[in-house]
Design a protein around this motif. Structure first.
Motif, mmCIF file in Angstrom:
data_model
loop_
_atom_site.group_PDB
_atom_site.id
_atom_site.type_symbol
_atom_site.label_atom_id
_atom_site.label_comp_id
_atom_site.label_asym_id
_atom_site.label_seq_id
_atom_site.Cartn_x
_atom_site.Cartn_y
_atom_site.Cartn_z
ATOM 1 N N SER A 2 0.829 -1.207 0.000
ATOM 2 C CA SER A 2 0.000 0.000 0.000
ATOM 3 C C SER A 2 0.867 1.264 0.000
ATOM 4 O O SER A 2 2.044 1.240 0.365
ATOM 5 N N GLU A 3 0.259 2.342 -0.404
ATOM 6 C CA GLU A 3 0.976 3.628 -0.438
ATOM 7 C C GLU A 3 1.386 4.063 0.967
ATOM 8 O O GLU A 3 2.445 4.660 1.152
ATOM 9 N N ASN A 4 0.565 3.748 1.980
ATOM 10 C CA ASN A 4 0.925 4.090 3.360
ATOM 11 C C ASN A 4 2.196 3.374 3.800
ATOM 12 O O ASN A 4 3.059 3.968 4.450
ATOM 13 N N LYS A 6 4.544 2.249 1.781
ATOM 14 C CA LYS A 6 5.637 2.858 1.014
ATOM 15 C C LYS A 6 6.057 4.188 1.634
ATOM 16 O O LYS A 6 7.245 4.503 1.702
ATOM 17 N N ASP A 7 5.072 4.997 2.043
ATOM 18 C CA ASP A 7 5.387 6.289 2.679
ATOM 19 C C ASP A 7 6.181 6.093 3.965
ATOM 20 O O ASP A 7 7.112 6.844 4.247
ATOM 21 N N THR A 8 5.810 5.086 4.745
ATOM 22 C CA THR A 8 6.546 4.797 5.976
ATOM 23 C C THR A 8 7.982 4.394 5.660
ATOM 24 O O THR A 8 8.925 4.868 6.307
ATOM 25 N N GLN A 9 8.159 3.574 4.642
ATOM 26 C CA GLN A 9 9.508 3.180 4.236
ATOM 27 C C GLN A 9 10.322 4.375 3.764
ATOM 28 O O GLN A 9 11.503 4.500 4.080
ATOM 29 N N ARG A 10 9.676 5.276 3.016
ATOM 30 C CA ARG A 10 10.355 6.494 2.558
ATOM 31 C C ARG A 10 10.765 7.364 3.745
ATOM 32 O O ARG A 10 11.857 7.940 3.760
#
Length: 81
Positions: A2-4, A6-10
């Motif tokens: 999920s995009e969430n 991915k955002d956490t990984q970023r």
């Protein structure tokens, strides 16, 4: 993924780059200054390199968070120029 997620990984990747092996407690000032630089760079990118708009974004974000989560059914008064 999920995009969430991915955002956490970023976000963790950005934190790792900002810390760059430094101890965040021992070198708190340097880490916080670098964090401020990173946030400023992102705000400028989002606001098409307009420093005036970028400078207003933290206030706009705080205003929208307060009006939507604290007062979801109320219209807050005042000018937002």
């Amino acid at each position: 993924m999920s995009e969430n997620v991915k955002d956490t990984q970023r976000a963790f990747a950005a934190a790792k780059a900002i810390l760059d092996g430094r101890d965040p407690v021992e070198e708190r000032s340097a880490v916080l200054v670098m964090t401020g630089h990173a946030i400023t760079a992102v705000l400028l990118a989002c606001m098409d390199s307009d420093p005036r708009k970028a400078a207003l974004m933290p206030n706009e974000w705080a205003w929208s968070r307060a009006s939507s989560s604290v007062f979801p059914t109320m219209q807050l008064g005042g000018s937002r120029e």
